[in-house]
Enzyme design. Sequence first.
Site, PDB file in Angstrom:
ATOM      1  N   ASP A   1       0.950  -1.142  -0.033  1.00 58.69           N
ATOM      2  CA  ASP A   1       0.101  -0.019  -0.029  1.00 58.69           C
ATOM      3  C   ASP A   1       0.759   1.248  -0.198  1.00 58.69           C
ATOM      4  O   ASP A   1       2.063   1.420   0.459  1.00 58.69           O
ATOM      5  CB  ASP A   1      -0.872  -0.093   1.155  1.00 58.69           C
ATOM      6  CG  ASP A   1      -2.081   0.947   1.057  1.00 58.69           C
ATOM      7  OD1 ASP A   1      -2.303   1.191  -0.015  1.00 58.69           O
ATOM      8  OD2 ASP A   1      -3.027   0.867   1.870  1.00 58.69           O
TER       9      ASP A   1
ATOM     10  N   ASN B   1     -10.205  -3.030  -6.975  1.00 61.38           N
ATOM     11  CA  ASN B   1      -9.571  -2.160  -7.897  1.00 61.38           C
ATOM     12  C   ASN B   1     -10.235  -1.914  -8.957  1.00 61.38           C
ATOM     13  O   ASN B   1      -9.671  -0.794  -9.762  1.00 61.38           O
ATOM     14  CB  ASN B   1      -7.934  -2.393  -7.760  1.00 61.38           C
ATOM     15  CG  ASN B   1      -7.099  -2.316  -6.311  1.00 61.38           C
ATOM     16  OD1 ASN B   1      -6.257  -3.119  -6.533  1.00 61.38           O
ATOM     17  ND2 ASN B   1      -7.598  -1.481  -5.751  1.00 61.38           N
TER      18      ASN B   1
ATOM     19  N   ARG C   1     -11.082   1.656  -9.933  1.00 62.30           N
ATOM     20  CA  ARG C   1     -10.289   2.985 -10.222  1.00 62.30           C
ATOM     21  C   ARG C   1     -10.444   3.384 -11.275  1.00 62.30           C
ATOM     22  O   ARG C   1     -11.110   2.850 -12.386  1.00 62.30           O
ATOM     23  CB  ARG C   1      -8.899   2.350  -9.766  1.00 62.30           C
ATOM     24  CG  ARG C   1      -8.735   1.918  -8.370  1.00 62.30           C
ATOM     25  CD  ARG C   1      -7.248   2.148  -8.043  1.00 62.30           C
ATOM     26  NE  ARG C   1      -7.130   1.794  -6.409  1.00 62.30           N
ATOM     27  CZ  ARG C   1      -5.827   1.952  -6.003  1.00 62.30           C
ATOM     28  NH1 ARG C   1      -5.001   2.402  -6.255  1.00 62.30           N
ATOM     29  NH2 ARG C   1      -6.066   1.829  -4.754  1.00 62.30           N
TER      30      ARG C   1
HETATM   31  C1  FPP Z   1      -1.935  -0.057  -3.456  1.00 56.18           C
HETATM   32  O1  FPP Z   1      -1.444   1.429  -3.482  1.00 56.18           O
HETATM   33  C2  FPP Z   1      -1.157  -0.454  -4.653  1.00 56.18           C
HETATM   34  C3  FPP Z   1      -1.941  -1.119  -5.556  1.00 56.18           C
HETATM   35  C4  FPP Z   1      -3.090  -1.048  -5.774  1.00 56.18           C
HETATM   36  C5  FPP Z   1      -1.114  -1.833  -6.852  1.00 56.18           C
HETATM   37  C6  FPP Z   1       0.272  -2.445  -6.245  1.00 56.18           C
HETATM   38  C7  FPP Z   1       1.012  -2.776  -7.610  1.00 56.18           C
HETATM   39  C8  FPP Z   1       2.247  -2.441  -7.751  1.00 56.18           C
HETATM   40  C9  FPP Z   1       2.992  -2.457  -6.616  1.00 56.18           C
HETATM   41  C10 FPP Z   1       3.123  -2.506  -9.017  1.00 56.18           C
HETATM   42  C11 FPP Z   1       3.111  -3.794  -9.808  1.00 56.18           C
HETATM   43  C12 FPP Z   1       2.910  -5.040  -8.905  1.00 56.18           C
HETATM   44  C13 FPP Z   1       3.535  -6.122  -9.669  1.00 56.18           C
HETATM   45  C14 FPP Z   1       3.505  -7.295  -8.704  1.00 56.18           C
HETATM   46  C15 FPP Z   1       4.769  -6.038 -10.698  1.00 56.18           C
HETATM   47  P1  FPP Z   1      -2.590   2.645  -3.392  1.00 56.18           P
HETATM   48  O2  FPP Z   1      -2.579   3.101  -5.055  1.00 56.18           O
HETATM   49  O3  FPP Z   1      -3.719   2.189  -3.027  1.00 56.18           O
HETATM   50  O4  FPP Z   1      -1.800   3.802  -2.410  1.00 56.18           O
HETATM   51  P2  FPP Z   1      -2.608   4.872  -1.748  1.00 56.18           P
HETATM   52  O5  FPP Z   1      -3.346   4.253  -0.660  1.00 56.18           O
HETATM   53  O6  FPP Z   1      -1.386   5.756  -1.265  1.00 56.18           O
HETATM   54  O7  FPP Z   1      -3.310   5.640  -2.885  1.00 56.18           O
END
Ligand code: FPP
Length: 244
Positions: free
Chosen positions: A22, A70, A73
């Site tokens: 996260d 997700n 989004r």
């Molecule tokens: C949550 O952060 C993260 C995600 C929904 C996506 C995770 C994806 C990656 C780390 C990149 C690609 C993955 C792989 C396995 C190569 P958020 O966007 O919800 O963060 P926030 O809460 O700060 O908005």
Amino acid sequence: MSEKPQSKPDLVVPRSVAIIMDGNGRWARSRGLERIRGHEHGTTAVRETVEQCAELGVEALTLYAFSEENWRRPALEIKLLMALLKRFLVGERDNILRNGIRLVHAGRRERLPADVLAELDRSIEMSRDNTGMTLCLAIAYGGRAELTDAMRAIARRVQAGEVQPDEIDEAMVSRNLYHPELPHPDLLIRTANERRISNFLLWQISYAEIHITDVCWPDFRKQHLWAAFEDFGGRTRRFGAVVP
Ligand code: FPP
């Protein structure tokens, strides 16, 4: 316990680790960048964490890369995230194979773009016989969806007369999850200081120890993983029983 040991301490390595990655968006926004830049930098953290877990002898690592929720989004963010996943699958394929890692997917396939599915299936197929760590990518994954799918599969067997309702037990539910062969997580890590489960591995984390760090995922490095393992090593796991 310090958040960031400077050198690798004597670690108790969990057999199975799950991570809610996260804080990508926050990491980017706090630097005046688009959210997707956070996801991009998060890929570096994924690479280092996979490498480090494999090196330390973790048996199974499950990463929450994209939840069923997700899909809500903005379309552009979803498109860019899918492109990133595809790039990771292609770009890391050699590394995964060289390190003897077996890749598997947990989640629903229906809404995933065909090109991402093709690369996912290719990596899964190519790494199928690897005997090192299993890397489980949870993509289009939801814990409730997984349990619903398991219930449907069991209900079909009941309907076919193969199983009596009284024969349904915890072991049967476990066997009908997406990857029944994987050990359930001993340690669940969540970054960016959020204290939620977010529909991740609801059945499997029943007895997982939880480690929450305020580090945002793009900044997560091996020292933070070590800190999590150090924290894990200090826990007394009782599994509902009394420890003498
Ligand atoms: C949550 O952060 C993260 C995600 C929904 C996506 C995770 C994806 C990656 C780390 C990149 C690609 C993955 C792989 C396995 C190569 P958020 O966007 O919800 O963060 P926030 O809460 O700060 O908005």
